[in-house]
Design an enzyme around this catalytic site. Structure first.
Site, PDB file in Angstrom:
ATOM      1  CB  ALA A  53      -0.917   0.009   1.364  1.00  0.00           C
ATOM      2  CD  GLN A 113       2.168  -7.697   0.680  1.00  0.00           C
ATOM      3  OE1 GLN A 113       1.373  -7.642   1.738  1.00  0.00           O
ATOM      4  NE2 GLN A 113       3.316  -7.702   0.612  1.00  0.00           N
ATOM      5  CG  HIS A 133      -3.620 -10.172  -0.758  1.00  0.00           C
ATOM      6  ND1 HIS A 133      -2.856  -9.218   0.292  1.00  0.00           N
ATOM      7  CD2 HIS A 133      -3.222 -11.205  -0.401  1.00  0.00           C
ATOM      8  CE1 HIS A 133      -1.929  -9.796   0.980  1.00  0.00           C
ATOM      9  NE2 HIS A 133      -2.271 -11.392   0.551  1.00  0.00           N
ATOM     10  CB  CYS A 141     -16.816 -17.411 -13.461  1.00  0.00           C
ATOM     11  SG  CYS A 141     -18.087 -18.598 -13.557  1.00  0.00           S
ATOM     12  CB  CYS A 144     -15.255 -21.160 -16.292  1.00  0.00           C
ATOM     13  SG  CYS A 144     -15.636 -19.620 -16.261  1.00  0.00           S
ATOM     14  CB  CYS A 166     -20.085 -16.907 -15.744  1.00  0.00           C
ATOM     15  SG  CYS A 166     -18.427 -17.074 -16.736  1.00  0.00           S
ATOM     16  CB  VAL A 257       7.607   4.301  -3.004  1.00  0.00           C
ATOM     17  CG1 VAL A 257       7.796   3.505  -4.483  1.00  0.00           C
ATOM     18  CG2 VAL A 257       7.718   3.501  -1.538  1.00  0.00           C
TER      19      VAL A 257
END
Length: 439
Positions: A53, A113, A133, A141, A144, A166, A257
């Site tokens: 995050a 994540q 995650h 679906c 499938c 689906c 970052v």
């Protein structure tokens, strides 16, 4: 935004170490460290980026474990002031820089994540990312397994049914008849099999893993960068807060970052592209199934990476003399049983360096090997000497361990294969968390 996600998860009191003090390196220190990082990226053959995050802008997000994070404030009975829809957020400079690094061949894979969908919206291709995650902008679906991109962020979490049929068809042309669900994992939900497989194989094959904006507290995703170290690669951690793997890192950069990325891209002589809605899959979806965008990890991609992994890492394991029974080739045969784990509040370490170990096996039977009864290293040495004496008097000996089913499991040590008790324990477990192990 982060608040809606956090509130949608099932209740759990221990969410890891919260509100740890942030640390900032000096400008000169950051510059010299980024120069080193740029050199490693330029010479690496296979680089993997792991994101958390912390790569997002605090303009849109209230982070989870930061000083003013969602869970940090929740512990104090408070809520963040920031609570904006996921649909409003836009990819940051870091997201866009990662796209350029992948396109230029400097980075081979991204493991995330994050559930915000900003990697998807930045234009990163599905073949280049594992979303461990889930993703607020995808749906899956239940029949499938196909995933599709959503125009808007889902309003549910925990893989709940969206009551939407689906749109996929079977091989015979008939409709799938499954129902679409959100892809957001709750605590201890199984990780998506193909995403985890790709993330695991790439992390093992990589000679450089770079972690951006994550404290690496959630397992197994937080431990994937260590596989790079296991097979001789380098580990770089870029985060303001300390992480659980700092002592194993080859380089740690304490800075925002985005600032790191701007310096890095300048050194690599790569421009950071601007976010474009024309490359945002969520903006390309129109009404009707004809414009649906498939976001499924192909099984063929996993098979290719498995082959590359086996060619490099399994042979390397044999050269190092690893126990054949615990080679990661065998350990990775079933990704369906690997679940998202809650962070541990404390690390209870014995004097002899062994943790209390929880082992999950494929049949969901849990065993515990409790080493707390060994009061000191001398106890281990005494036990080993006694076992070796018994081996000398008989052809085999049995070492019993307790499990939840109260049935003793046996470890047979032949005369020609004598090893110490501690060697045997270390040889037959692969650590996944602080005290969590996948067998």
């Amino acid at each position: 935004m982060s608040c809606n996600y956090a509130e949608g998860l099932s209740p759990y009191n221990n969410k890891g170490k919260l509100g740890l003090k942030e640390k900032f390196d000096s400008s000169d220190a950051v510059e010299s460290k980024v120069v080193q990082l740029a050199e490693w990226i330029s010479t690496a053959k296979h680089t993997v980026i792991h994101t958390g995050a912390g790569i997002n802008s605090d303009k849109y997000f209230s982070f989870l474990r930061g000083p003013n994070g969602v869970w940090t404030l929740e512990e104090k009975g408070l809520k963040p002031d920031i609570n904006i829809s996921f649909d409003v957020a836009a990819p940051t400079k870091t997201h866009m820089a990662i796209v350029k690094l992948v396109e230029s061949g400097k980075v081979q894979y991204v493991v995330s994540q994050n559930i915000d969908g900003l990697h998807l919206r930045s234009g990163l291709q599905r073949t280049d990312i594992a979303e461990l995650h889930g993703n607020m902008f995808t749906e899956r679906c239940n029949q499938c397994g196909c995933q599709f991109v959503r125009k808007e962020a889902t309003s549910t979490v925990g893989q709940k049914c969206l009551e939407t049929p689906c749109p996929a068809s079977r091989r015979n042309g008939r409709p799938c008849r499954g129902r679409l669900h959100d892809t957001i994992l709750d605590w201890e939900d199984n990780l998506p099999e193909n995403d985890l497989g790709m993330a695991d194989f790439h992390s093992c094959v990589a000679d450089l893993s770079i972690c951006f904006g994550t404290t690496l507290q959630i397992v197994p995703s937080g431990n994937l960068p260590l596989y790079t170290k296991k097979f001789g690669g380098r580990l770089v951690i870029c985060n303001l807060q300390p992480t659980k793997h700092d002592r194993k890192a080859d380089l740690i950069i304490h800075s925002y970052v985005d600032d790191i990325m701007v310096r890095l891209m300048k050194l690599l002589d790569l421009p950071i592209p601007e976010y474009s809605s024309e490359k945002d899959p969520t903006k390309l979806i129109q009404s009707g199934h004809e414009s649906l965008i498939n976001w499924t990890v192909p099984d063929s991609s996993v098979k290719i990476m498995r082959t590359i992994y086996e060619g490099k890492c399994c042979k390397q394991s044999k050269k190092r003399g690893f126990n054949k029974d615990i080679e990661r080739k065998d350990d990775l045969l079933d990704f369906k049983q690997i679940k998202r784990r809650k962070p541990k509040e404390t690390e209870d370490q014995c004097e002899n360096g062994l943790y209390t170990i929880h082992t999950d096996v494929s049949d969901n039977i849990k065993r515990e090997i409790v080493m707390n009864s060994l009061e000191s290293k001398s106890n281990v040495i005494t036990a080993v000497k006694d076992s070796q004496k018994n081996i000398a008097n008989s052809t085999e000996c049995e070492v019993k361990t307790e499990n939840d089913a109260t049935q003793p499991s046996q470890i047979i040590l032949e005369d020609s294969q004598t090893m110490s008790l501690t060697e045997h324990l270390h040889a037959n477990v692969i650590k996944v968390g602080v005290i969590d192990v996948q067998s």
